[in-house]
Design an enzyme around this catalytic site. Structure first.
Site, PDB file in Angstrom:
ATOM      1  CE1 TYR A   1      -4.070   1.974   0.484  1.00 53.98           C
ATOM      2  CE2 TYR A   1      -2.522   3.429   1.617  1.00 53.98           C
ATOM      3  CZ  TYR A   1      -3.756   3.217   1.017  1.00 53.98           C
ATOM      4  OH  TYR A   1      -4.653   4.245   0.928  1.00 53.98           O
TER       5      TYR A   1
ATOM      6  CG  PHE B   1      -8.372  16.162 -24.269  1.00 54.87           C
ATOM      7  CD1 PHE B   1      -8.487  15.635 -25.551  1.00 54.87           C
ATOM      8  CD2 PHE B   1      -8.765  15.371 -23.199  1.00 54.87           C
ATOM      9  CE1 PHE B   1      -8.965  14.357 -25.746  1.00 54.87           C
ATOM     10  CE2 PHE B   1      -9.241  14.088 -23.391  1.00 54.87           C
ATOM     11  CZ  PHE B   1      -9.351  13.578 -24.668  1.00 54.87           C
ATOM     12  CB  THR B   2     -13.279  16.254 -23.996  1.00 57.31           C
ATOM     13  OG1 THR B   2     -12.437  15.115 -23.827  1.00 57.31           O
ATOM     14  CG2 THR B   2     -13.692  16.368 -25.452  1.00 57.31           C
TER      15      THR B   2
ATOM     16  CG  ASP C   1      -2.041  17.084 -21.742  1.00 55.86           C
ATOM     17  OD1 ASP C   1      -1.403  16.020 -21.852  1.00 55.86           O
ATOM     18  OD2 ASP C   1      -3.278  17.129 -21.734  1.00 55.86           O
TER      19      ASP C   1
ATOM     20  CE  LYS D   1      -4.223  10.251 -26.493  1.00 59.99           C
ATOM     21  NZ  LYS D   1      -5.414   9.474 -26.234  1.00 59.99           N
TER      22      LYS D   1
ATOM     23  NE  ARG E   1     -13.162  13.429 -29.626  1.00 61.86           N
ATOM     24  CZ  ARG E   1     -13.057  13.128 -28.318  1.00 61.86           C
ATOM     25  NH1 ARG E   1     -11.903  12.875 -27.777  1.00 61.86           N
ATOM     26  NH2 ARG E   1     -14.125  13.091 -27.553  1.00 61.86           N
TER      27      ARG E   1
ATOM     28  CG  PHE F   1     -17.882  12.829 -26.078  1.00 60.28           C
ATOM     29  CD1 PHE F   1     -17.710  14.005 -25.378  1.00 60.28           C
ATOM     30  CD2 PHE F   1     -16.955  11.816 -25.915  1.00 60.28           C
ATOM     31  CE1 PHE F   1     -16.637  14.170 -24.519  1.00 60.28           C
ATOM     32  CE2 PHE F   1     -15.871  11.967 -25.059  1.00 60.28           C
ATOM     33  CZ  PHE F   1     -15.715  13.152 -24.350  1.00 60.28           C
TER      34      PHE F   1
END
Ligand code: F0G
Length: 487
Positions: free
Chosen positions: A85, A137-138, A228, A271, A394, A460
């Site tokens: 943990y 970005f969303t 990002d 990613k 998109r 979406f």
């Protein structure tokens, strides 16, 4: 046409072909179902490709997030995971990898990229702030707005052009950045955000020179610079390919240079390194301390942050592999191949080729479908029907409904076909291109969509739609007339 990169070889015919610099050692069986079953599946999924079931999908090009192939080294590292943990050795391997690859000293682990956005937004944004960025970005926009900020996209004039040969469409317009700071006052600009390989405008990179310029303005005004880094590997590859100053620089040094401009680097691990998870990194202890206590609150203890230790092991290895050019160039090389082929067939596709996927301009493809009827939603539904390949909308469906009940129309209406790293072969890519080409020749048969169920936030994902006419049946009829019993 741009040269594809290190994965691409010249054939005797003169054609440039991307060649896989890996071999396939574990495989997953795929199913290519008959078109009648595909019609049923897309109907049941409310014409939203997010709601399809992978048992009905042939090539899943929804996203590269968490779907990149893992390397043998990543898989084997998972067996060494240290279950604990607190204080897990797996975590320290990841921390070391982040020191080495991003050059960052302090690390906060989170369960995925949007969790990093939540923590950053809660810590640094106050109501009435504005956040300048190359493009949103969303999930970024949702978290920043939830915390009371307004997003200001200060891209260059070239950014939204479908056809272009400008290598860095993800750049920030420096004059616009100065104007924003002047207009709103630096006290209302907590940070400027740059997104590597700008996702929603076609995976387009920015240059290091642009980062330098942004950094200078930010620094002069005492404003933080947040990067990002979710698609930073591919971005480093584009820098090497497209920014002459870095032609002979190693990917490792390019990565360190880019991260060196940022006060905070955050990323979505699916990613960067093919695993769930993510992180926030900084070299500034004060910033680290400001964010730190939100991690145990929302994510988990500081040495796992909501991730499993197995994923943390694989992430550490995946991060190191990001410095290998043959790894990070695989997806862009296949994307460039697909984009160049589609372009030569006259199909409207975003150029130059970017990262993450191949992006088709749905308004150019379906000029007869009004933007209010979601051409970027209709096109993936139609492509799934005629190919079994799943892409993602998109465009305006990924946007929001305004208070007056109308849609905030998106700047661009794209069908995104993601190329997860080292997953699909060239013949599968050729099949995809062929079916897109067939659809383009039969585009007049494709109509629009309308919502039947519309969630108020990030609609979406779970929204359900229906066709505005019986166009899917007509499309299926034509497909069967042309292809007979062939799938
Ligand atoms: N930032 C960028 C640039 C992204 O592309 C994503 C995710 C996130 C943040 C959020 O990260 O999913 O780990 O919470 N992009 C995925 C996609 C979902 O399909 O493009 P996450």
């Amino acid at each position: 046409m741009e040269k594809n990169g290190s994965q691409t070889v010249k054939f005797f015919s003169g054609k440039e072909i991307p060649v896989e610099l890996h071999k396939v050692r574990i495989v997953q069986k795929l199913h290519l179902k008959p078109i009648e079953e595909r019609l049923q599946a897309i109907e049941e999924g409310g014409y939203n490709t997010f709601l399809l079931n992978t048992k009905d999908i042939f090539l899943d090009m929804l996203t590269d997030s968490g779907t990149n192939a893992m390397s043998d080294n990543q898989v084997s590292s998972m067996l060494q995971a240290d279950d604990a943990y607190a204080g897990s050795q797996s975590y320290y391997k990841m921390e070391n990898a982040l020191h080495e690859v991003f050059g960052q000293k302090y690390v906060l682990p989170v369960h995925q990229g949007r969790a990093a956005e939540n923590i950053i937004s809660q810590t640094f944004i106050k109501k009435g702030d504005v956040i300048p960025m190359n493009y949103h970005f969303t999930t970024t926009k949702a978290h920043m707005e939830l915390n009371g900020a307004q997003i200001l996209e200060i891209y260059t004039d070239e950014a939204l052009k479908i056809k272009s040969n400008v290598p860095f469409k993800g750049n920030i317009d420096i004059q616009k950045l100065k104007d924003v700071i002047k207009k709103y006052g630096k006290e209302h600009v907590p940070f400027v955000r740059m997104e590597a390989s700008t996702n929603l405008i076609g995976g387009q990179p920015f240059s290091i020179q642009n980062m330098r310029d942004v950094k200078k303005v930010a620094q002069e005004n005492g404003i933080m610079f947040i990067l990002d880094a979710s698609l930073i590997g591919e971005k480093a590859y584009f820098i090497k390919q497209r920014e002459p100053e870095f032609k002979n620089t190693s990917i490792k040094d390019i990565l360190l240079t880019m991260c060196g401009f940022a006060d905070i680097v955050y990323f979505s691990s699916p990613k960067v390194s093919s695993t769930r998870g993510g992180g926030i990194c900084t070299n500034n202890k004060e910033l680290y301390m400001k964010m730190r206590d939100l991690v145990p609150l929302y994510e988990g203890f500081l040495t796992y942050g909501g991730m499993s230790v197995r994923e943390i092991e694989a992430m550490a290895v995946g991060l190191m592999e990001t410095t290998d050019e043959t790894v990070i160039s695989q997806s862009p090389s296949f994307i460039a191949y697909a984009v160049n082929e589609l372009d030569s067939l006259g199909i409207p596709v975003i150029t130059p080729p970017g990262a993450l996927g191949c992006h088709i301009d749905s308004m150019g493809f379906l000029p007869h479908v009004p933007q209010q009827e979601y051409p970027a939603g209709a096109l993936p539904a139609a492509l799934y029907l005629v190919s079994g390949c799943r892409g993602m909308e998109r465009g305006t469906i990924s946007s929001v409904r305004l208070e007056d009940g109308t849609d905030l129309l998106a700047d661009v209406e794209l069908l995104r076909l993601a190329f997860p790293r080292r997953v699909f072969t060239l013949s599968q890519t050729m099949y995809l291109i062929d079916r897109i080409n067939w659809l383009y020749h039969n585009r007049d048969l494709v109509g629009g969509l309308r919502f039947v169920e519309e969630p108020p936030v990030l609609r979406f994902f779970m929204g359900r739609l229906e066709p505005t006419s019986d166009w899917p049946q007509k499309l299926m009829k034509k497909f069967k007339a042309d292809f007979g019993d062939s799938l």
